[in-house]
Design a protein around this motif. Sequence first.
Motif, PDB file in Angstrom:
ATOM      1  N   TYR A  89      37.739  45.555  31.561  1.00 21.99           N
ATOM      2  CA  TYR A  89      38.516  44.655  32.391  1.00 21.99           C
ATOM      3  C   TYR A  89      37.573  43.920  33.342  1.00 21.99           C
ATOM      4  O   TYR A  89      36.394  44.243  33.476  1.00 21.99           O
ATOM      5  CB  TYR A  89      39.584  45.422  33.198  1.00 21.99           C
ATOM      6  CG  TYR A  89      39.017  46.302  34.289  1.00 21.99           C
ATOM      7  CD1 TYR A  89      38.844  45.809  35.581  1.00 21.99           C
ATOM      8  CD2 TYR A  89      38.637  47.617  34.032  1.00 21.99           C
ATOM      9  CE1 TYR A  89      38.311  46.607  36.588  1.00 21.99           C
ATOM     10  CE2 TYR A  89      38.113  48.418  35.027  1.00 21.99           C
ATOM     11  CZ  TYR A  89      37.952  47.917  36.296  1.00 21.99           C
ATOM     12  OH  TYR A  89      37.411  48.703  37.285  1.00 21.99           O
ATOM     13  N   GLY A  90      38.121  42.963  34.043  1.00 22.84           N
ATOM     14  CA  GLY A  90      37.396  42.204  35.055  1.00 22.84           C
ATOM     15  C   GLY A  90      38.309  41.096  35.538  1.00 22.84           C
ATOM     16  O   GLY A  90      39.162  40.605  34.792  1.00 22.84           O
ATOM     17  N   VAL A  91      38.159  40.679  36.777  1.00 20.70           N
ATOM     18  CA  VAL A  91      39.084  39.701  37.339  1.00 20.70           C
ATOM     19  C   VAL A  91      38.943  38.340  36.663  1.00 20.70           C
ATOM     20  O   VAL A  91      39.909  37.581  36.552  1.00 20.70           O
ATOM     21  CB  VAL A  91      38.885  39.597  38.870  1.00 20.70           C
ATOM     22  CG1 VAL A  91      37.563  38.951  39.227  1.00 20.70           C
ATOM     23  CG2 VAL A  91      40.051  38.861  39.526  1.00 20.70           C
ATOM     24  N   ILE A  92      37.743  38.006  36.178  1.00 18.51           N
ATOM     25  CA  ILE A  92      37.524  36.757  35.445  1.00 18.51           C
ATOM     26  C   ILE A  92      37.602  37.057  33.947  1.00 18.51           C
ATOM     27  O   ILE A  92      36.852  37.901  33.442  1.00 18.51           O
ATOM     28  CB  ILE A  92      36.149  36.147  35.786  1.00 18.51           C
ATOM     29  CG1 ILE A  92      35.992  35.975  37.295  1.00 18.51           C
ATOM     30  CG2 ILE A  92      35.972  34.814  35.063  1.00 18.51           C
ATOM     31  CD1 ILE A  92      36.920  34.976  37.925  1.00 18.51           C
ATOM     32  N   PRO A  93      38.495  36.413  33.206  1.00 18.59           N
ATOM     33  CA  PRO A  93      38.710  36.776  31.798  1.00 18.59           C
ATOM     34  C   PRO A  93      37.472  36.700  30.924  1.00 18.59           C
ATOM     35  O   PRO A  93      37.359  37.435  29.938  1.00 18.59           O
ATOM     36  CB  PRO A  93      39.772  35.765  31.333  1.00 18.59           C
ATOM     37  CG  PRO A  93      40.465  35.329  32.578  1.00 18.59           C
ATOM     38  CD  PRO A  93      39.426  35.356  33.651  1.00 18.59           C
ATOM     39  N   TRP A  94      36.525  35.796  31.244  1.00 17.26           N
ATOM     40  CA  TRP A  94      35.355  35.597  30.383  1.00 17.26           C
ATOM     41  C   TRP A  94      34.221  36.564  30.703  1.00 17.26           C
ATOM     42  O   TRP A  94      33.219  36.568  30.009  1.00 17.26           O
ATOM     43  CB  TRP A  94      34.860  34.153  30.533  1.00 17.26           C
ATOM     44  CG  TRP A  94      35.914  33.174  30.157  1.00 17.26           C
ATOM     45  CD1 TRP A  94      36.247  32.758  28.899  1.00 17.26           C
ATOM     46  CD2 TRP A  94      36.810  32.509  31.037  1.00 17.26           C
ATOM     47  NE1 TRP A  94      37.294  31.876  28.946  1.00 17.26           N
ATOM     48  CE2 TRP A  94      37.656  31.694  30.249  1.00 17.26           C
ATOM     49  CE3 TRP A  94      36.987  32.518  32.429  1.00 17.26           C
ATOM     50  CZ2 TRP A  94      38.669  30.913  30.800  1.00 17.26           C
ATOM     51  CZ3 TRP A  94      37.990  31.731  32.986  1.00 17.26           C
ATOM     52  CH2 TRP A  94      38.805  30.930  32.170  1.00 17.26           C
TER      53      TRP A  94
END
Length: 782
Positions: A89-94
């Motif tokens: 996961y990560g807050v920025i999709p890329w």
Amino acid sequence: MAARDNHGPGAPWDEFRVVGKAHRKVDGMAKATGAAVYADDIALPGMLHAKTLRSPHAHARIVSIDTSRAEALPGVHAVITGKDLPILYGVIPWTQDENALAVDRVRFVGDEVAAVAAVDEDTANAALELIDVEYEPLRAFFDPREALASVEPSIHPHPKKTGNVSKHVELEFGDVAAALDEADVVVEGDYEFHSTTHAAIEPHCAVARYDERGLLTVWSSTQITHYVHRALARVLELPAQRIRVVQPNLGGAFGGKSDPFSLEFVVAKLAMKTGRPVKMLWTREEVFYAHRGRHAMSMHYRTGAKRDGRITGVDARILIDGGAYSSFGLVTTYYSGQLLTGPYDFPAYRFDSTRVFTNKPPCGPKRGHGSVQPRFAFEIQLDQVAEALGLDPIEIRRINWQGAGTRTVNGQRITSSGFLECLDAVERASGWRERHGQLPRGRGLGVAGSMYISGTNYPVYPNDMPQAGVQLQLDRSGVVTVFTGGNDIGQGSNSMVAYVVAEELGLDVRDVRVVAADTDLCPVDLGAYSSRVTFMVGNAAIDAARKLRAQIVQALAEAWQVEPRRVRLIEGRAIDLEDPERSLSSAEAFQLAETRFDTLGSTGSYNTPTLGGDYRGGTIGASPAYSFTAHVVELEVCEETGRIKLENIWVAHDCGRALNPMIVAGQIEGSAYMGAAEAVLESHAVNRFGLHAGPSLLDYRLPTAADTPALHAYIVESIDPEGPYGAKEAGEGPLHPALPAISNAIFDAVGVRLTELPFTPGKVLRALRAQREAATAQGGAR
């Protein structure tokens, strides 16, 4: 006070009754009395307590994990590891590169490895001691230059690329080489900004419950409920409609709670596994290691100017220490260059920014995300240009003012700007003209300016839906309830929507209820970051309230047989402007409207217009409006001890219209305090083993009341054409100039330029020693 745009002329009815006045925060009394409920106050029947096992290594492969001894401990209900939560996961999709618990590798001391749910915290901590982990240590990188130069070992191995570069951005606007060639003076220099952390009062906490219907509810001390909701659905592989995320009262964030964090996934998974509610409260030490604070940056700038002080071009090269994970790093890399192009006009500009992974706690957004560091460097260099040209530091800033109704060199639209008024205000208040350069040695004044965004055109994940939504429910008793997805992190956003709705519907603020940051009850809002809430949620609230007001006014106009323009909702009543004796209470007016239109409610939304330049990354940093700030700092430097004593900070901030001047002034003062603290005290550092230098509020130096200078806040209202009643941001922009203004004041006091943060007594003494040695050498040469 200016009139609203749709009420028509004629005093006294056009005066604001709520907006522009000092009001209590809607949650102020509950917080002051201890009645407010925070995440750690939540106690559910049968609730378990969870704790996390963290890596003792800065960089290592996980060879094996054996949890059998921990699982056998009485009182332990479940143990989970990375294999239970394998999805990134990560807050920025890329740039999704995090696991809730490490799967095969740890990347910094404190990285999460395993978690335990037990009957109490003591049992959970005891169980952590029984988890056996075998590690294979790897080379760790603590210097971003070494990480940049080394291909192996890669901190984030990737099949298509090697090395440790997180993000690289190089953009040029105009011909920078020619602009510098035609300059009469070019100043070049290096500037070092250290890492600092948020130090919010409330540590991170999350509580999860998985009920018999298969509904997962997570209460979290987050400032991005919507993004946490999306991340939970992804990692847990649950339908989004089976998840509810609620933000209770929040004890501060400053950007430090704008990522999804391990504990939210862990409590959710443990609740699903055990069938019991689970809470996890991080210790202060864990908060320091989780970090997501200010990126350290090494910056090299060249600025050219003509003899009259006009800038010809700016060239920047920036190396960013990102720590172990991406977080908002993609945006940080762009912000480090994109947000420097005001309040001054740059005919030509180039920046080359590289963010690098290191084996340190991951960096992220901190108040003034990504732009505080380059602002520090440039505002010092602008003073150096003024010195080289023999110009007053305030005057060179006036000469280069960008202006309102313009576009910056990188395509950012400036709709309103009160920067000149900000400069005027701090110049007058500080006695600059009489005192700058005239004080006794050891005492000095310094100035700096800045610009910052009021929300961003970049919605983190691409979509055309509203960036902010508000729903209103009107009750026949005269009460209106506002449902907003906005996250109040202490800045007063819940109060702001109450003020706006009260103004539009002519109510007492006490008759407006606010329900916020609950994904089951409230429309989507993207969260409290990039100073977006007042501008975006405020406009959405106005949109919803005006729709509702139109129905109420229509019902009254029909009943009174008058034109709708004659009907006004004001101070808890509905009145006929041409016959003030004809009036109803708000409750009576609402009942009349409900009779006419059925149950009353409305929705409102806001989305940014198309903004930014037509190039890759042109929307990142593009904002519907920009705030402007100027600081003057007065300080004293003790040449015997190197100690800097801050005495006064004058801050003028253009926030558009101040919806509540009392709250705005508090934001201005708090921002200046935080910037000054970063300049002279704070440092988030690790040693050569990756251990934090002092992960506690005892060791991490913050200013006490005795250390804090007198703070003088001046509100400048440029009235933005697109802001809610003309409002812009006030929560982050006022921080930026504090740090360079302190450096510039030190130069005025003792003639040395400090360009490496923090400004410790040792650095002051070294600079003074070098000054004396240079003077001695120059004297000997004569």
